[in-house]
Enzyme design. Structure first.
Site, short mmCIF file in Angstrom:
data_model
loop_
_atom_site.label_atom_id
_atom_site.label_comp_id
_atom_site.label_asym_id
_atom_site.label_seq_id
_atom_site.Cartn_x
_atom_site.Cartn_y
_atom_site.Cartn_z
N THR A 78 0.85 -1.20 0.00
CA THR A 78 0.00 0.00 0.00
C THR A 78 0.88 1.25 0.00
O THR A 78 0.65 2.19 -0.76
CB THR A 78 -0.91 0.00 1.25
OG1 THR A 78 -1.75 -1.16 1.18
CG2 THR A 78 -1.77 1.25 1.33
N ASN A 151 -6.62 -8.68 -7.73
CA ASN A 151 -6.75 -9.41 -6.47
C ASN A 151 -8.11 -10.07 -6.29
O ASN A 151 -8.25 -11.02 -5.54
CB ASN A 151 -6.45 -8.49 -5.28
CG ASN A 151 -7.10 -7.14 -5.41
OD1 ASN A 151 -6.95 -6.44 -6.42
ND2 ASN A 151 -7.85 -6.75 -4.40
N GLN A 185 -0.22 -9.56 -6.52
CA GLN A 185 -0.87 -10.88 -6.64
C GLN A 185 -0.17 -11.77 -7.67
O GLN A 185 -0.45 -12.96 -7.76
CB GLN A 185 -2.34 -10.71 -7.03
CG GLN A 185 -3.18 -9.99 -5.99
CD GLN A 185 -3.43 -10.81 -4.74
OE1 GLN A 185 -3.29 -12.03 -4.73
NE2 GLN A 185 -3.81 -10.15 -3.66
N SER A 205 4.60 -7.33 -2.33
CA SER A 205 4.32 -7.42 -0.89
C SER A 205 4.72 -8.80 -0.39
O SER A 205 4.43 -9.80 -1.04
CB SER A 205 2.81 -7.22 -0.67
OG SER A 205 2.50 -7.32 0.70
N ALA A 206 5.36 -8.86 0.79
CA ALA A 206 5.85 -10.16 1.28
C ALA A 206 4.72 -11.08 1.73
O ALA A 206 4.78 -12.30 1.54
CB ALA A 206 6.81 -9.93 2.44
N HIS A 207 3.65 -10.50 2.33
CA HIS A 207 2.68 -11.40 2.98
C HIS A 207 1.77 -12.13 2.00
O HIS A 207 0.97 -12.97 2.41
CB HIS A 207 1.90 -10.67 4.08
CG HIS A 207 0.83 -9.74 3.62
ND1 HIS A 207 -0.50 -10.10 3.62
CD2 HIS A 207 0.87 -8.47 3.19
CE1 HIS A 207 -1.22 -9.06 3.21
NE2 HIS A 207 -0.41 -8.07 2.92
N THR A 243 13.72 3.63 10.52
CA THR A 243 14.60 2.51 10.85
C THR A 243 14.10 1.23 10.19
O THR A 243 12.93 0.89 10.31
CB THR A 243 14.67 2.33 12.39
OG1 THR A 243 15.08 3.57 12.96
CG2 THR A 243 15.63 1.22 12.78
N CYS A 330 -18.34 -4.69 3.89
CA CYS A 330 -19.32 -4.11 4.78
C CYS A 330 -18.70 -2.90 5.45
O CYS A 330 -17.85 -3.02 6.31
CB CYS A 330 -19.72 -5.14 5.83
SG CYS A 330 -21.05 -4.59 6.86
N1 PLP Z 1 -2.15 -4.35 -4.20
C1 PLP Z 1 -2.83 -5.49 -4.37
C2 PLP Z 1 -3.17 -5.93 -5.75
C3 PLP Z 1 -3.23 -6.26 -3.28
O1 PLP Z 1 -3.92 -7.38 -3.46
C4 PLP Z 1 -2.90 -5.80 -1.98
C5 PLP Z 1 -3.35 -6.53 -0.79
O2 PLP Z 1 -4.49 -6.93 -0.68
C6 PLP Z 1 -2.16 -4.61 -1.85
C7 PLP Z 1 -1.81 -3.90 -2.98
C8 PLP Z 1 -1.77 -4.07 -0.51
O3 PLP Z 1 -0.74 -4.84 0.04
P1 PLP Z 1 -0.27 -4.62 1.55
O4 PLP Z 1 -1.18 -5.43 2.39
O5 PLP Z 1 1.15 -5.11 1.60
O6 PLP Z 1 -0.36 -3.16 1.83
#
Ligand code: PLP
Length: 391
Positions: A78, A151, A185, A205-207, A243, A330
């Site tokens: 984000t 996504n 994604q 994004s790592a997660h 940091t 929601c």
């Molecule tokens: N962009 C896309 C296409 C995503 O699917 C997501 C997460 O849902 C993000 C950005 C945001 O990622 P983060 O959770 O690392 O901010």
């Protein structure tokens, strides 16, 4: 059946987040325990952290096929998306209607400050046409931002083709149009060679790739001018001061290193995805697959079921121990249907009845069989409650 503690839990929400891989966790642990130094410190605690960050940067650079100095670690995807949109200084931005809110909301913010944004429509498969990007270009256009894969519906966009078109157009222009893609994604499944894609900026994004939350990357091609949006330090070339979270950066590096290993699971994921799609469309009347079947991530399934609310389906599946999601969010007590599904041309009702199931490397055939077994009954029951009549 109501959810009970002993019930087997099935996780089919991998587009929302993924489980941290054990190897990633092991890679992170030392930097949460003994090696806790600030990577900017001169002493050995700090220098251990600096070495770890450099290593992770090299891994990400190898994955993207770029130079390590072009890799900027951020607090999330984000944040990386915001850095691109708000930092680009573009007077006119071209993006699509189906981008993640990280792009759309920052574009809206820029509009409130006088910038112009073109939100391109998509076709009923969710695809952005290369020609529509080309037609939207103006003399003052400074940035094109189109996501690699969506996504919600998993549509894969023609990034390489857009990159080629922009390269050609840029030859004739004084002010270069930068090209950004949000590849969050896509990373697990698609080629992310930035040279091949022809992008100047890329977000990950790592997660979403079995790494920790709260860490992302922005690839910034050498020579690309973006202004920082936060201030207060020299870290990450002053573009993302603060940091560094060495453990998270190491986690991201390890997760990216493992992407190649996980690619072997992709055929199995695709097989299970198709089994799920085919069986559900066959067993549930008036069900519909949203998005393209051909240009689709191997782990994404998104259905609409007339006469059944998305939230009600998710709750009913949750009671069976199955974690999924719906496109409608929601917010403040009012249900707003997914902007992505509406852009694909779905009616408000269809968009409200959507269900997203996203598979991962640990998804098993037994789990998919369970969904195929319980979902028809759930949809039937919800349709009965809503008084839905078949056409
Ligand atoms: N962009 C896309 C296409 C995503 O699917 C997501 C997460 O849902 C993000 C950005 C945001 O990622 P983060 O959770 O690392 O901010």
């Amino acid at each position: 059946m109501l959810y009970s503690i002993n019930m087997e839990k099935i996780y089919l929400d991998n587009a929302a987040t993924t489980k941290v891989d054990k190897k990633v966790l092991e890679g992170m642990k030392p930097y949460l325990e003994a090696e806790y130094g600030n990577a900017s410190s001169i002493h050995f605690f700090g220098q251990d952290g600096r070495t770890a960050i450099d290593k992770a940067r090299e891994i990400v650079a190898g994955f993207l096929n770029c130079q390590p100095k072009e890799v900027i670690f951020t607090g999330s995807a984000t944040e990386a998306d915001n850095m691109v949109i708000l930092g680009s200084q573009a007077k006119h931005i071209i993006t699509s209607q189906i981008e993640h809110p990280a792009i759309l909301e920052s574009c809206k913010h820029l509009e409130s400050r006088g910038a112009e944004v073109t939100y391109l429509p998509v076709n009923s498969d969710g695809l952005v046409e290369v020609s529509s990007v080309e037609q939207a270009i103006k003399p003052e256009t400074g940035l094109v931002s189109i996501m690699y894969a969506n996504n919600e519906v998993g549509t894969i966009q023609p990034i390489k083709e857009i990159g080629e078109m922009l390269k050609y157009i840029n030859q004739e222009r004084e002010n270069k149009i930068y090209f950004h893609t949000d590849a969050v994604q896509a990373v697990n499944y698609l080629d992310c060679d930035v040279g091949e894609l022809g992008v100047d900026l890329l977000t990950l994004s790592a997660h979403k790739v079995y790494g920790p939350k709260g860490i992302g990357t922005l690839y910034v091609k050498h020579g690309t001018e973006i202004e920082p949006i936060i201030f207060g330090g020299h870290q990450e070339k002053g573009l993302r001061p603060g940091t560094e979270s060495v453990a998270n950066i190491m986690g991201l590096g390890k997760a990216i290193e493992l992407v190649k290993e996980h690619k072997q699971d992709n055929d199995q994921i695709l097989k299970l995805r198709d089994k799920l799609i085919n069986n559900i469309l066959e067993k549930i009347p008036e069900s519909k697959l949203n998005g393209s079947l051909e240009n689709r991530l191997p782990n994404n399934v998104n259905f609409s079921f007339k006469g059944a609310e998305g939230e009600a389906i998710v709750i009913a599946l949750d009671q069976e121990g199955i974690a999924t999601s719906t496109g409608s969010a929601c917010s403040s007590g009012s249900l707003s249907p997914s902007h992505v599904l509406l852009a694909l041309g779905l009616s408000q009702n269809e968009a409200h009845g959507s269900l997203r199931l996203t598979l991962g490397k640990d998804t098993t055939e037994k789990e998919i069989d369970k969904v195929i077994e319980v979902l028809p009954e759930i949809i039937g029951r919800l349709r009965e409650i809503s008084g839905y009549r078949f056409k």
